[in-house]
Design a protein around this motif. Structure first.
Motif, PDB file in Angstrom:
ATOM      1  N   SER A   6       0.842  -1.208   0.000  1.00 23.41           N
ATOM      2  CA  SER A   6       0.000   0.000   0.000  1.00 23.41           C
ATOM      3  C   SER A   6       0.874   1.255   0.000  1.00 23.41           C
ATOM      4  N   VAL A  46      -5.005   3.497   6.653  1.00 23.39           N
ATOM      5  CA  VAL A  46      -6.021   2.448   6.639  1.00 23.39           C
ATOM      6  C   VAL A  46      -5.812   1.576   7.874  1.00 23.39           C
ATOM      7  N   ARG A  91      -3.725   4.494   1.927  1.00 22.99           N
ATOM      8  CA  ARG A  91      -4.430   4.470   0.664  1.00 22.99           C
ATOM      9  C   ARG A  91      -4.496   5.888   0.101  1.00 22.99           C
TER      10      ARG A  91
END
Length: 445
Positions: A11, A45, A63
């Protein structure tokens, strides 16, 4: 644990790559008109773990929540307002300079002085044909000067009306485009790159509208705008996808009046208002010019009718016409100049009527009135130039503040490239470390 590391690191690489792409977009559009600097909105996140680890905190990385435009609405509004005032002031200054140039080029003051000098020369020898012809020639010069200035002012008036008509058409075109953008903005995804582009185009259209006329802008929560023009707040030029009509008409004096959807509105700034004010100045110049021409015509013709020409007959009118634009020399010959008093004998050298004319020209200040007209216009030009400089300084400061906040700083973007590249490499290194840990655990098993 290793799988969590891989997910978090992955991510991070995606967030860093998105930030790199946005930075590259900023650099590529640094010189694009209306472009507002973007930044990737990176958010954490956090995921709650499932059974049987309810008491543990599980982190899930980051994110990209969207693309943000870095613009302050207050700075943008101030930049639009000051830009509208600047455009109006510049337009009026240009109009005043054109009026001043027309008067200076024709020089009615110099023509009147020349006419008075020819009368003085005739006074020394009132029956001299050459001197009489010279007086009529100077009278022609005066009439030509007034006609020339009047013609130039008329051409400027027509040009101002044409420019107003063109600018009003532009306002309606921009309004139509803005309504179409409102529809697209309402459908665009929040914080998407496409939405950011649409908002750039929206703000650019608002700036173009505001340069032509002062507008009031209301921003809706979905990014669409409502636009009202001038001081009328009863109807909107643009509201969502609905588009109104901005029109203009000339009043009895030829000065523009404006309507939005049929309701009158008064503009207070912008290029169109500058053109309207130019029309007012042209109208004032016409009034003063016609008054000067009429005063000279009446004074000289009255003197002619009060005296006798070389044949002993009453003098005939020297000037004809009813305005500066129609002023002309109508006398039929040099011998018709009435230098002598009424009832004088033919070929009289008595110049008392001519003396009275010269004295009247001086007392009435005919030449001085023409000179004062030019002086007053020149004074307005100087004052308006000072206004333009002051308003321009405010506009430039507002634009600079907006550019500093919303524009692209290439040095900062270059630093961001390095920073996001390092973040990408760090996340990639974390993925590699997680892989090694996972392989080690498998080997131990």
């Amino acid at each position: 644990m290793a799988s969590d590391l891989l997910s978090i690191a992955y991510s991070g690489t995606r967030a860093a790559r998105s930030s790199l792409e946005v930075t590259a977009q900023n650099i590529a559009n640094a010189d694009t008109d209306g472009y507002v600097r973007r930044s990737a909105n990176i958010r954490e996140v956090a995921a709650s773990p499932g059974f049987p680890y309810q008491d543990r905190l599980t982190l899930a990385g980051s994110r990209v929540a969207g693309v943000e435009r870095n613009i302050d609405p207050l700075l943008a509004a101030e930049a639009r307002r000051s830009s509208s005032e600047f455009e109006g002031a510049k337009t009026l200054l240009s109009g005043l300079k054109a009026i001043e140039g027309a008067i200076e080029a024709a020089d009615p003051f110099g023509a009147i002085v020349g006419f008075e000098e020819s009368l003085q020369a005739l006074q020394a020898d009132p029956v001299n044909t050459a001197l009489r012809i010279a007086v009529i020639g100077k009278a022609e010069t005066v009439a030509n000067a007034f006609r020339h200035v009047s013609g130039e002012l008329g051409a400027q008036s027509v040009a101002a009306a044409e420019r107003i008509s063109y600018a009003v058409d532009e306002v309606n075109q921009f309004a139509g485009s803005l309504a179409k953008l409102n529809e697209k903005i309402a459908r665009a995804g929040l914080e998407s790159s496409g939405r950011a582009h649409l908002l750039d185009q929206r703000d650019l259209l608002l700036s173009q509208l505001n340069e032509r006329a002062d507008i009031a802008v209301s921003f809706e929560s979905n990014g669409t705008v409502k636009v009202q023009i001038g001081d009328d707040r009863s109807s909107a030029l643009v509201s969502g996808t609905r588009v109104g009509t901005f029109t203009w008409a000339a009043d009895a004096s030829g000065v523009a009046t404006f309507q939005v959807n049929g309701a009158n509105t008064n503009l207070r700034s912008g290029a169109i208002d500058g053109l309207r004010q130019t029309q007012l100045e042209i109208g004032d110049a016409f009034v003063r010019l016609d008054q000067q021409a009429d005063n000279l015509r009446q004074l000289v013709n009255a003197s002619q009718s009060a005296g006798s020409d070389l044949s002993g007959a009453p003098g005939s009118p020297l000037f004809g016409g009813s305005t500066a634009g129609t002023m002309s020399v109508v006398i039929t010959g040099a011998d018709k100049l009435a230098t002598a008093p009424a009832g004088a004998s033919p070929m009289s050298r008595d110049t008392s009527n001519l003396d009275n004319l010269r004295a009247s020209l001086s007392q009435k200040g005919i030449a001085q009135a023409s000179n004062q007209h030019l002086f007053d216009v020149s004074t307005k030009v100087v004052k308006q130039d000072v206004t333009v400089q002051a308003v321009g300084a405010v506009s430039n400061a507002a634009r600079a503040a907006l550019q500093l906040q919303a524009g692209v700083d290439l040095e900062q973007e270059a630093a961001n490239l390095v920073r996001f590249q390092q973040a990408f490499e760090a996340s990639a290194r974390a993925m590699q470390t997680a892989t090694e840990i996972f392989d080690t655990l498998l080997g131990i098993g």
